[in-house]
Write a protein that holds these residues in place. Structure first.
Motif, PDB file in Angstrom:
ATOM      1  N   ILE A  49      -2.942  -1.407  -1.821  1.00 19.57           N
ATOM      2  CA  ILE A  49      -2.484  -0.637  -0.660  1.00 19.57           C
ATOM      3  C   ILE A  49      -0.956   0.051  -1.323  1.00 19.57           C
ATOM      4  CG2 ILE A  49      -3.411  -2.007   1.035  1.00 19.57           C
ATOM      5  CD1 ILE A  49      -0.759  -3.693   1.157  1.00 19.57           C
ATOM      6  N   TYR A  50      -0.464  -0.256  -2.321  1.00 22.15           N
ATOM      7  CA  TYR A  50       0.528   0.480  -3.017  1.00 22.15           C
ATOM      8  C   TYR A  50       0.560   0.456  -4.583  1.00 22.15           C
ATOM      9  CZ  TYR A  50       5.260   1.602  -4.729  1.00 22.15           C
ATOM     10  OH  TYR A  50       6.159   2.219  -5.538  1.00 22.15           O
ATOM     11  N   PHE A  88       2.299  -2.802  -7.995  1.00 19.68           N
ATOM     12  CA  PHE A  88       1.235  -2.509  -7.263  1.00 19.68           C
ATOM     13  C   PHE A  88       1.305  -3.395  -6.288  1.00 19.68           C
ATOM     14  CE2 PHE A  88      -0.733  -5.150 -10.270  1.00 19.68           C
ATOM     15  CZ  PHE A  88      -1.672  -5.960  -9.252  1.00 19.68           C
ATOM     16  N   ILE A  89       0.812  -3.242  -5.018  1.00 23.06           N
ATOM     17  CA  ILE A  89       0.613  -4.406  -3.790  1.00 23.06           C
ATOM     18  C   ILE A  89      -1.049  -4.229  -3.767  1.00 23.06           C
ATOM     19  CG2 ILE A  89       0.931  -5.208  -1.638  1.00 23.06           C
ATOM     20  CD1 ILE A  89       3.754  -3.870  -1.812  1.00 23.06           C
ATOM     21  N   ASN A  90      -1.615  -5.562  -3.634  1.00 20.02           N
ATOM     22  CA  ASN A  90      -3.108  -5.707  -3.500  1.00 20.02           C
ATOM     23  C   ASN A  90      -3.222  -6.773  -2.255  1.00 20.02           C
ATOM     24  OD1 ASN A  90      -5.617  -6.812  -3.642  1.00 20.02           O
ATOM     25  ND2 ASN A  90      -5.946  -5.702  -5.478  1.00 20.02           N
ATOM     26  N   LYS A  91      -3.862  -6.201  -1.063  1.00 21.34           N
ATOM     27  CA  LYS A  91      -4.184  -6.967  -0.030  1.00 21.34           C
ATOM     28  C   LYS A  91      -5.705  -7.218   0.049  1.00 21.34           C
ATOM     29  CE  LYS A  91      -3.063  -5.596   4.153  1.00 21.34           C
ATOM     30  NZ  LYS A  91      -2.375  -5.267   5.480  1.00 21.34           N
ATOM     31  N   LYS A  92      -6.272  -8.431   0.046  1.00 19.52           N
ATOM     32  CA  LYS A  92      -7.767  -8.453   0.233  1.00 19.52           C
ATOM     33  C   LYS A  92      -8.535  -7.632  -0.623  1.00 19.52           C
ATOM     34  CE  LYS A  92      -7.270  -9.417   5.264  1.00 19.52           C
ATOM     35  NZ  LYS A  92      -7.894  -9.134   6.613  1.00 19.52           N
ATOM     36  N   LYS A 108       4.570   4.740 -12.044  1.00 20.84           N
ATOM     37  CA  LYS A 108       3.997   4.267 -13.407  1.00 20.84           C
ATOM     38  C   LYS A 108       2.747   3.879 -13.460  1.00 20.84           C
ATOM     39  CE  LYS A 108       5.786   3.838 -17.263  1.00 20.84           C
ATOM     40  NZ  LYS A 108       6.466   4.769 -18.178  1.00 20.84           N
ATOM     41  N   CYS A 109       2.289   3.334 -12.427  1.00 12.90           N
ATOM     42  CA  CYS A 109       0.619   3.193 -12.396  1.00 12.90           C
ATOM     43  C   CYS A 109      -0.318   4.571 -12.467  1.00 12.90           C
ATOM     44  CB  CYS A 109       0.102   2.241 -10.998  1.00 12.90           C
ATOM     45  SG  CYS A 109       0.961   0.928 -10.913  1.00 12.90           S
ATOM     46  N   GLU A 110       0.207   5.275 -12.018  1.00 12.94           N
ATOM     47  CA  GLU A 110      -0.368   6.810 -12.082  1.00 12.94           C
ATOM     48  C   GLU A 110      -0.274   7.247 -13.251  1.00 12.94           C
ATOM     49  OE1 GLU A 110      -0.309   9.349  -8.261  1.00 12.94           O
ATOM     50  OE2 GLU A 110       1.926   8.812  -8.566  1.00 12.94           O
ATOM     51  N   GLU A 111       0.805   7.429 -13.984  1.00  9.91           N
ATOM     52  CA  GLU A 111       1.122   7.809 -15.310  1.00  9.91           C
ATOM     53  C   GLU A 111       0.266   7.022 -16.269  1.00  9.91           C
ATOM     54  OE1 GLU A 111       5.493   7.563 -15.953  1.00  9.91           O
ATOM     55  OE2 GLU A 111       5.821   9.262 -14.212  1.00  9.91           O
ATOM     56  N   ASP A 130      -4.074   8.496  -4.398  1.00 17.51           N
ATOM     57  CA  ASP A 130      -5.260   8.598  -3.296  1.00 17.51           C
ATOM     58  C   ASP A 130      -6.558   7.906  -3.932  1.00 17.51           C
ATOM     59  OD1 ASP A 130      -3.731  10.444  -1.896  1.00 17.51           O
ATOM     60  OD2 ASP A 130      -4.632  12.097  -2.194  1.00 17.51           O
ATOM     61  N   GLU A 131      -6.551   7.767  -5.028  1.00 14.80           N
ATOM     62  CA  GLU A 131      -7.775   7.088  -5.671  1.00 14.80           C
ATOM     63  C   GLU A 131      -7.389   5.435  -5.690  1.00 14.80           C
ATOM     64  OE1 GLU A 131      -9.410   8.825  -9.711  1.00 14.80           O
ATOM     65  OE2 GLU A 131      -7.526   9.710  -9.629  1.00 14.80           O
ATOM     66  N   PHE A 132      -6.168   5.088  -5.828  1.00 13.51           N
ATOM     67  CA  PHE A 132      -5.726   3.960  -5.841  1.00 13.51           C
ATOM     68  C   PHE A 132      -6.114   3.196  -4.292  1.00 13.51           C
ATOM     69  CE2 PHE A 132      -3.036   4.385  -9.560  1.00 13.51           C
ATOM     70  CZ  PHE A 132      -3.594   3.333 -10.349  1.00 13.51           C
ATOM     71  N   TYR A 133      -5.746   4.147  -3.391  1.00 11.55           N
ATOM     72  CA  TYR A 133      -5.850   3.507  -1.856  1.00 11.55           C
ATOM     73  C   TYR A 133      -6.927   3.877  -1.416  1.00 11.55           C
ATOM     74  CZ  TYR A 133      -0.735   4.029  -2.585  1.00 11.55           C
ATOM     75  OH  TYR A 133       0.556   3.907  -2.990  1.00 11.55           O
TER      76      TYR A 133
END
Length: 603
Positions: free
Chosen positions: A282-283, A274-278, A287-290, A297-300
């Motif tokens: 944002i990504y 994943f990529i976390n900004k502030k 595998k994160c979904e699974e 859409d929930e993550f973002y």
């Protein structure tokens, strides 16, 4: 005493001179002042009467001779014509525009002159600033890295361009100036750009637009045009700065390719990335979904809280790591408990790195599931306990038996010697077996890939079963168990290495014998498609439903008092998995017997 001048003041002097801001004074041929206006008196801060008869340069500039050899009054006396000069007065820091006219008498003899001196300091300073500004503009224009073009709106031709413009289109500046603007653009796009220019001309404002220019050699270059309208004199000019973005395009293309590679690798990665900004995701990869159970859409979503994926007990640890990253500090990999959407938990280790994403700091995180590792660590702890227990008891019993044997030997008690020897021998065999089982399961786990390369052969089940029953006959006879063998003709051979076949069948039969005090053990084989199904069914103590899924776990024992390492069926499962087979346990419950079913490729 002042010598009377030959100049007739009534003839050559006007009262209007006193209203002028310029210095006006009459001089004779000897530079002597005859008459001055009020501006001169104010400037020198002296009365007119005290100035008359003094040298003009002395009265006005406080020097003893003309300020310059090119003195306009001196030149006028020689030429007898109008003379002028712009002169800088250093000690007064003033510029003067000096104009002098000759004065003649009735016989046309030169008798003096009238001089006008105008303070032009402000004009000179303005001219100086203008020259400086023009020079700065020229230097800036010529040395600008970006190409600059000026085009006459009416004629739509280029009237000016800098060196960078020539370099951009690979032409000499002389080849560009005076030519139509169409020389700059690819023929097939000229109409598109003409429409673009016309649109912006109608709006009357500036614009920024991407475009392409064509070089003399026919090469196309991507550019960004920044343009605006202006008027220079009476000429309407459209000026444009053409910024070559070839390198930026290459960089963007390389970046896009890099991002595509990253996303391809990330999406196929077995780890969560994943990529976390502030504090905002944002990504997140597939595998994160699974694993976590959240859709992208929930993550973002702005409403998604990253800390909701972290168990509360680890919130402080994760926050501190985030703060360190934002300070530009490196954070070593650390462990925490992941909170999944379905309520489950997962032990993970996270590796993070501070990256630049879209010109801002962001955190790239790679999450690895270490649940199995944690379980193995726990199993290793159990292994140490089991090994200790497995060896401690038989060794202690063996030591005691040997002590008894030693005492019996002293009194020549042969019966006691035999009994002590039998006890010691039995416990040494038990310890040896437990150690072998422990080594076998770890060999299977750590050397599976190598084991898969072992020779696979057609093995006769009947041959292996008979061989093992002979080795276990003393246990079978001791309990009085009945053995039933039913091997069908079309299901008598399987594909497996002989070593693995012996270990597998031996562990299955030993397990049944151990948990069956009376009754029978039935061994059957049936053909099921391309596989042979082998079942070992006993009439023993059975398995309660809550334990049925645990019997193949390493070190699992239904009761701590049960002999063995708890590895027999775990070893069976590992062997079956190597050959892409299946294994399961069935039981109707306590004291209802157990059936272990194995499926292996048909030989």
């Amino acid at each position: 005493m002042v010598k009377k001048s030959k100049i007739d003041l009534n003839k050559y002097w006007s009262p209007a001179f006193n209203t002028m801001s310029e210095f006006v004074y009459l001089l004779d041929k000897g530079f002597n002042i005859i008459k001055v206006n009020k501006a001169v008196a104010d400037f020198t801060k002296k009365d007119e009467s005290s100035l008359i008869g003094t040298k003009c340069y002395k009265a006005l500039y406080d020097v003893n001779k003309p300020l310059t050899k090119d003195c306009p009054y001196k030149r006028m006396l020689k030429s007898e014509k109008f003379e002028t000069l712009e002169l800088f007065i250093p000690h007064r820091k003033k510029w003067l525009n000096i104009r002098t006219n000759p004065i003649f008498d009735e016989k046309n003899n030169l008798i003096g002159g009238v001089t006008f001196s105008e303070d032009i300091t402000d004009r000179k300073n303005t001219e100086k600033l203008l020259l400086k500004s023009e020079e700065e503009f020229r230097v800036t224009f010529e040395n600008a890295k970006d190409a600059i073009f000026w085009a006459d709106i009416e004629a739509m031709c280029i009237v000016k361009c800098n060196k960078a413009a020539g370099k951009l289109v690979e032409r000499d500046v002389k080849e560009i100036v005076g030519k139509s603007h169409t020389i700059l653009f690819p023929p097939e796009k000229i109409e598109i750009y003409n429409n673009m220019f016309r649109t912006h001309l109608k709006k009357g404002g500036g614009f920024d637009e991407p475009a392409e220019v064509i070089t003399k050699s026919g090469k196309l270059k991507p550019i960004l045009i920044t343009s605006s309208l202006t008027t220079i004199g009476e000429q309407k000019i459209m000026w444009g700065i053409f910024h070559d973005i070839s390198e930026r395009k290459k960089t963007e293309s390389a970046l896009k390719e890099s991002e595509e590679k990253f996303r391809t690798l990330a999406e196929e990665s077995p780890n969560m990335i994943f990529i976390n900004k502030k504090g905002k995701v944002i990504y997140a990869n597939k595998k994160c979904e699974e694993v976590m159970g959240h859709k992208k859409d929930e993550f973002y979503s702005d409403r998604f809280d990253f800390m909701s994926t972290v168990e509360p007990k680890d919130h402080d640890k994760v926050r501190k790591a985030f703060i360190k990253h934002m300070r530009g500090e490196n954070v070593p990999p650390y462990e925490y408990t992941l909170a999944l959407k379905n309520g489950n938990k997962m032990e993970i280790i996270i590796t993070t790195k501070l990256i630049n994403y879209g010109g801002e700091k962001a955190i790239l995180g790679i999450i690895t599931d270490i649940t199995e590792r944690k379980q193995i660590e726990k199993m290793k702890d159990n292994l140490i306990c089991d090994v200790s227990h497995s060896l401690k008891t038989p060794i202690a019993i063996t030591a005691m038996a040997l002590e008894v044997c030693k005492g019996a030997m002293q009194v020549n008690d042969l019966d006691q010697i035999r009994r002590s020897h039998a006890i010691a021998h039995s416990n040494i065999k038990k310890a040896h077996k437990d150690v072998n089982n422990i080594l076998e399961i770890f060999t299977l786990e750590t050397g599976r890939a190598k084991r898969q390369k072992n020779k696979k052969e057609k093995i006769s089940l009947t041959s292996v079963i008979n061989e093992i029953l002979k080795s276990l006959s003393y246990l079978i006879l001791d309990k009085g168990l009945k053995i039933n063998i039913d091997i069908q003709e079309n299901a008598k051979d399987v594909i497996i290495s002989r070593k693995d076949a012996v270990i597998l069948i031996n562990n299955l039969l030993e397990n049944s014998i151990k948990f069956t005090e009376k009754g029978s053990i039935s061994i059957k084989s049936r053909l099921k498609g391309s596989e042979v199904e082998i079942s070992v069914q006993d009439t023993g103590c059975g398995i309660e439903p809550k334990h049925i899924n645990k019997v193949f776990d390493k070190f699992y024992k239904r009761h701590p008092a049960v002999d063995g390492s708890g590895l027999g069926l775990a070893i069976c499962r590992e062997i079956v998995n190597i050959y892409n087979g299946k294994i399961e346990a069935r039981s109707k419950g306590k004291n209802q017997g157990t059936t272990i079913i194995v499926r292996l490729p048909k030989g």
